[in-house]
Design an enzyme around this catalytic site. Structure first.
Site, PDB file in Angstrom:
ATOM      1  N   ASP A 193     -13.090  11.218  -3.241  1.00  0.00           N
ATOM      2  CA  ASP A 193     -12.939   9.788  -3.452  1.00  0.00           C
ATOM      3  C   ASP A 193     -14.211   9.084  -3.009  1.00  0.00           C
ATOM      4  OD1 ASP A 193     -11.578   7.608  -4.367  1.00  0.00           O
ATOM      5  OD2 ASP A 193     -10.481   7.258  -2.507  1.00  0.00           O
TER       6      ASP A 193
ATOM      7  N   TYR B  61     -16.613   5.301  -3.033  1.00  0.00           N
ATOM      8  CA  TYR B  61     -16.470   3.977  -2.388  1.00  0.00           C
ATOM      9  C   TYR B  61     -17.417   3.035  -3.106  1.00  0.00           C
ATOM     10  CZ  TYR B  61     -15.560   1.344   2.022  1.00  0.00           C
ATOM     11  OH  TYR B  61     -15.134   0.459   2.983  1.00  0.00           O
TER      12      TYR B  61
ATOM     13  N   HIS C  27     -15.062  -4.553  -2.432  1.00  0.00           N
ATOM     14  CA  HIS C  27     -14.024  -3.969  -1.572  1.00  0.00           C
ATOM     15  C   HIS C  27     -14.623  -3.519  -0.245  1.00  0.00           C
ATOM     16  CE1 HIS C  27     -10.594  -1.522  -0.288  1.00  0.00           C
ATOM     17  NE2 HIS C  27     -11.434  -0.509  -0.131  1.00  0.00           N
TER      18      HIS C  27
ATOM     19  N   ARG D 149     -14.800  -4.123  10.873  1.00  0.00           N
ATOM     20  CA  ARG D 149     -16.050  -4.355  11.636  1.00  0.00           C
ATOM     21  C   ARG D 149     -16.566  -5.744  11.285  1.00  0.00           C
ATOM     22  NH1 ARG D 149     -16.172   0.319   9.043  1.00  0.00           N
ATOM     23  NH2 ARG D 149     -17.231  -0.744   7.341  1.00  0.00           N
TER      24      ARG D 149
ATOM     25  N   GLU E 205      -4.413   1.122  -3.883  1.00  0.00           N
ATOM     26  CA  GLU E 205      -5.827   0.877  -4.180  1.00  0.00           C
ATOM     27  C   GLU E 205      -6.061   1.141  -5.659  1.00  0.00           C
ATOM     28  OE1 GLU E 205      -8.272   1.391  -0.019  1.00  0.00           O
ATOM     29  OE2 GLU E 205      -8.407   3.036  -1.442  1.00  0.00           O
TER      30      GLU E 205
ATOM     31  N   GLU F 251      -8.137   2.179  -8.565  1.00  0.00           N
ATOM     32  CA  GLU F 251      -9.349   2.983  -8.779  1.00  0.00           C
ATOM     33  C   GLU F 251      -9.337   3.578 -10.180  1.00  0.00           C
ATOM     34  OE1 GLU F 251     -10.388   5.831  -5.811  1.00  0.00           O
ATOM     35  OE2 GLU F 251      -9.592   4.640  -4.147  1.00  0.00           O
TER      36      GLU F 251
ATOM     37  N   ASP G 189      -4.874   5.089  -5.138  1.00  0.00           N
ATOM     38  CA  ASP G 189      -5.131   5.755  -3.854  1.00  0.00           C
ATOM     39  C   ASP G 189      -4.294   5.058  -2.778  1.00  0.00           C
ATOM     40  OD1 ASP G 189      -6.321   7.195  -1.788  1.00  0.00           O
ATOM     41  OD2 ASP G 189      -8.023   5.832  -1.649  1.00  0.00           O
TER      42      ASP G 189
ATOM     43  N   ARG H 114      -2.529   1.478   5.937  1.00  0.00           N
ATOM     44  CA  ARG H 114      -3.626   0.844   6.677  1.00  0.00           C
ATOM     45  C   ARG H 114      -3.490   1.000   8.184  1.00  0.00           C
ATOM     46  NH1 ARG H 114      -7.069   0.731   2.618  1.00  0.00           N
ATOM     47  NH2 ARG H 114      -6.247  -0.430   0.841  1.00  0.00           N
TER      48      ARG H 114
ATOM     49  N   GLN I 110      -4.602   4.422   9.012  1.00  0.00           N
ATOM     50  CA  GLN I 110      -6.044   4.519   8.771  1.00  0.00           C
ATOM     51  C   GLN I 110      -6.844   3.932   9.936  1.00  0.00           C
ATOM     52  OE1 GLN I 110      -7.092   2.865   4.945  1.00  0.00           O
ATOM     53  NE2 GLN I 110      -9.272   3.352   5.150  1.00  0.00           N
TER      54      GLN I 110
ATOM     55  N   TYR J  64      -9.117   6.932  11.718  1.00  0.00           N
ATOM     56  CA  TYR J  64     -10.278   7.200  10.851  1.00  0.00           C
ATOM     57  C   TYR J  64     -11.583   7.471  11.582  1.00  0.00           C
ATOM     58  CZ  TYR J  64     -13.079   2.881  10.913  1.00  0.00           C
ATOM     59  OH  TYR J  64     -13.924   1.873  11.254  1.00  0.00           O
TER      60      TYR J  64
ATOM     61  N   LYS K 155      -4.038   8.639   3.645  1.00  0.00           N
ATOM     62  CA  LYS K 155      -4.226   8.746   2.198  1.00  0.00           C
ATOM     63  C   LYS K 155      -3.485   9.932   1.592  1.00  0.00           C
ATOM     64  CE  LYS K 155      -7.867   5.757   1.990  1.00  0.00           C
ATOM     65  NZ  LYS K 155      -8.018   4.650   1.042  1.00  0.00           N
TER      66      LYS K 155
ATOM     67  N   THR L 294      -1.131  10.388  -4.166  1.00  0.00           N
ATOM     68  CA  THR L 294      -2.152   9.764  -5.011  1.00  0.00           C
ATOM     69  C   THR L 294      -1.613   9.856  -6.434  1.00  0.00           C
ATOM     70  OG1 THR L 294      -3.896  10.585  -3.542  1.00  0.00           O
ATOM     71  CG2 THR L 294      -4.581   9.840  -5.741  1.00  0.00           C
TER      72      THR L 294
ATOM     73  N   THR M  21     -11.893   1.758  -4.459  1.00  0.00           N
ATOM     74  CA  THR M  21     -11.213   0.547  -4.900  1.00  0.00           C
ATOM     75  C   THR M  21     -12.182  -0.378  -5.616  1.00  0.00           C
ATOM     76  OG1 THR M  21      -9.833   0.725  -2.949  1.00  0.00           O
ATOM     77  CG2 THR M  21      -9.744  -1.350  -4.148  1.00  0.00           C
TER      78      THR M  21
ATOM     79  N   GLU N 124      -6.940  -6.777   0.802  1.00  0.00           N
ATOM     80  CA  GLU N 124      -7.853  -7.865   0.465  1.00  0.00           C
ATOM     81  C   GLU N 124      -7.097  -9.117   0.036  1.00  0.00           C
ATOM     82  OE1 GLU N 124     -11.318  -5.949  -1.947  1.00  0.00           O
ATOM     83  OE2 GLU N 124      -9.696  -4.499  -1.743  1.00  0.00           O
TER      84      GLU N 124
END
Lengths: 432, 432
Positions: free
Chosen positions: B140, B142, B147, B156, B211, B213, B245, B249, B252, B256, B265, B269, B367, B381
């Site tokens: 996968d 990114y 996103h 962050r 997600e 994708e 996907d 959250r 995650q 992560y 995840k 899927t 995503t 989002e």
């Protein structure tokens, strides 16, 4: 402590009619009986499943065709005779134990099957080994707390061990396509690394490393949406191999945020060819304990059995042979019992979200370093991030691997009252 | 700009002798011709490969047995008739184009093959679709910069887009075993999440998300140690599907670091069943540009072809149906051309370290959110990290998915002078 896991197949006095299996130093006495896949050297033939015994392989395609097997074992041998080890994995623990008992009977000194099976032996020197089964998914864990701490210091000096480490058996998905068997030779990878003024460089990696790991093959597994309990997970691993999780540290440092290692690992992963079953490892199980003051595992990752015998006493070694050396030299010697999480905890956690594990899936332990500097399972640790070169017996020095270097992983288990069993070699070479 | 990719199969005036393929709104006109795997409903039979045409499936097992195919196409049809789509993928671009031309000839109005092939049609309503091929590895990426920026802000706040993002097509390995086809229904996962006073909680996840994708299937791929060039990569992708996907959250956020998403995840899927080939998408290729001031891709990720037509103009939508709704409601509508990296860049980067990509490997785009709020490809989002609930037409609100919710992804492409092609649906449901 592990008595109920032990049976007549573990009797250290057992001898085989294959003489080399009785030699003291062999990795493959009759108490071991690991499975592998091979072709006879120089033949263009489908893969065959075999059992290592001394310096020989019992070719199960030839062996299954002979008389003398118990009637209830014949259906277990049939898929193996067709080259399909996943089928045995899918059958779960009872079938695995039943076949082990039959193989032990067949190969022991005085077996009435000796004459029939003598012709089913292939010398290991004439067997070209392959990846032993179809690997659907490969997951790499991070169970070596001494490794996690040492590496954490290099990447995050202020925060080496993250807050989740003692709660979560950290893992990530790995690449299946580039897994090869002992003897794998691969080109030094190229890739992006951090560069001056923010513009990255692209070229051959400079900080190529090995990682000493164990690989666990999944047995019957679990259906999607149906997590395993710790009790189920105890039975649901088939066996173990050595695993070298080759790593390009300069790629890793630049690429790993925020989604984890990717190209720094996926160019090659090498495993040893013989899957040592969990039954063969039963005599070497040990109590699983955590340092005073550490949290107990959450209930879904805890069980009395795990505490009593979740750990595995297994000596694990890294050897290096440079082109200038006549003989390989040992770089480190540690013990798998230093892992912070057990195999059952890895499987249980992996399935806890409903993820389905399938027969033949491979789980890496993560780098198994011990608490002492000479127990470090990677050059990153042995050289303190490449800052302190090690000097070899040949007079050469290394911070990271150079072209032509061969790394050899070894493992063996010893315990009072048990016959020593070994894993053979996991050997890989970096090409220029 | 894409003229040399276009041929007679793209002529928007082409009509099929299958009437439903000529209806304006169909996803599957004769200009599309996507491949999928199916069983006829209620039959216990091996998977078959089919081609969607209007509301029908051309069953290639039945079709291959009919006369009228060009002699050089028959060897391409043979493995498909046996249910093996990977074999066609492995043949690479020339074979793919050759078969497309033959299928276009066979299915167009006035084809002499009409009478023979009419009996090889199966209504889509009578076809139970499956994952279309053997997926060896799933990666996968990114590539959705909007996103990555929006999610980066949540994880962050001070550092949303990491320094590597505009240089490295970030990706990570995903789980193959839990990939299912449209219609997948899965239990809400359980797992560890951050808890009070440092002790994590374990239970059903609370922040379950989708997600949006695209999934790219690899064609012939590359040998280990032999990276693809951008020019090779252009040909080395077979086609695309929609991909959901699903993401937990709360898992995650806790798991992560430092190795990336894992159990957040791997529980499920979902992909759409029909692989729309890169040839079918050729009329919708667009120039690939980057915002003023952004760095050019490093040379190994750059090519004139990529600049001229690396992007893909494809409308992508998310729809939600709760148990209380009579009809699904659209949550977002974006465009795949907003991706920061192209398909050829994904493949080239993936193989740049020598990693071997194999026929049938699956690459997720990550995503695909657009720059505007209503183009966001995840609830994370749309709800600003769960802080701002959205209100649905039913009067219900959602921050994250509730049990019983069904998420439907859709995609279609339109361009001047081209016939519209669509992807069908990618539908999945959360069970309690």
């Amino acid at each position: 402590m592990t008595d109920r896991l032990l049976d007549a197949t573990h009797d250290p006095a057992l001898q085989s009619w294959v003489p080399s299996a009785n030699e003291p130093g062999t990795d493959f006495p009759i108490q071991n009986l690991p499975y592998g896949a091979f072709r006879r050297v120089g033949r263009d033939e489908p893969l065959r499943i075999g059992v290592a015994i001394g310096d020989q392989v019992l070719d199960l395609k030839l062996a299954a065709a002979q008389a003398g097997w118990p009637a209830d074992v014949q259906p277990l041998l049939a898929p193996l005779a067709a080259g399909d080890l996943n089928a045995l994995m899918a059958q779960g623990a009872p079938a695995r134990r039943q076949l082990r008992a039959a193989l032990s009977q067949a190969l022991r000194a005085g077996s009435p099957q000796q004459a029939a099976l003598a012709g089913a032996l292939v010398p290991q020197s004439e067997a070209a080994m392959a990846v032993p089964c179809r690997i659907g998914d490969y997951t790499d864990f991070y169970t070596g707390i001494h490794h996690a701490t040492a590496v954490g210091k290099l990447f995050r000096p202020d925060n080496p061990l993250l807050p989740n480490y003692k709660w979560v058996p950290i893992g990530y998905h790995g690449r299946v396509s580039s897994i090869g068997v002992s003897g794998q030779r691969f080109r030094r990878p190229t890739g992006q690394t951090a560069g001056p003024e923010g513009t990255p460089l692209f070229g051959p990696v400079k900080r190529l490393d090995y990682e000493l790991e164990l690989g666990v093959f999944v047995g019957a597994g679990n259906a999607q949406g149906e997590p395993m309990t710790m009790a189920q997970a105890e039975d649901e691993w088939f066996g173990m191999v050595l695993l070298n999780d080759w790593s390009a540290r300069d790629l890793q440092a630049w690429e790993y945020q925020p989604l984890g290692p990717f190209l720094s690992k996926s160019f090659a992963t090498t495993i040893s060819p013989w899957i040592v079953t969990q039954e063969a490892l039963a005599p070497f199980r040990r109590p699983f304990t955590r340092p005073e003051g550490d949290p107990a595992p959450l209930p879904y990752l805890d069980s009395a059995t795990n505490s009593e015998r979740g750990a595995l006493g297994l000596t694990i070694e890294v050897w290096l042979q440079t082109p200038a050396m006549a003989q390989p030299e040992r770089l480190s010697c540690g013990n798998a019992a230093d892992a912070y999480w057990t195999v059952a905890q890895m499987l249980t956690h992996h399935s806890s979200n409903g993820c389905n594990l399938q027969p033949g899936d491979l789980l890496g332990s993560g780098t198994l370093s011990g608490p002492n500097p000479d127990q470090a399972g990677s050059l990153l640790e042995l050289t303190q991030g490449g800052k302190q070169a090690i000097t070899l017996s040949s007079g050469e020095t290394r911070t990271f691997l150079q072209d032509g270097d061969t790394v050899i992983l070894k493992a063996y288990a010893e315990a009072p009252g048990a016959r020593r069993v070994g894993f053979g070699e996991c050997r890989g070479t970096v090409l220029g």
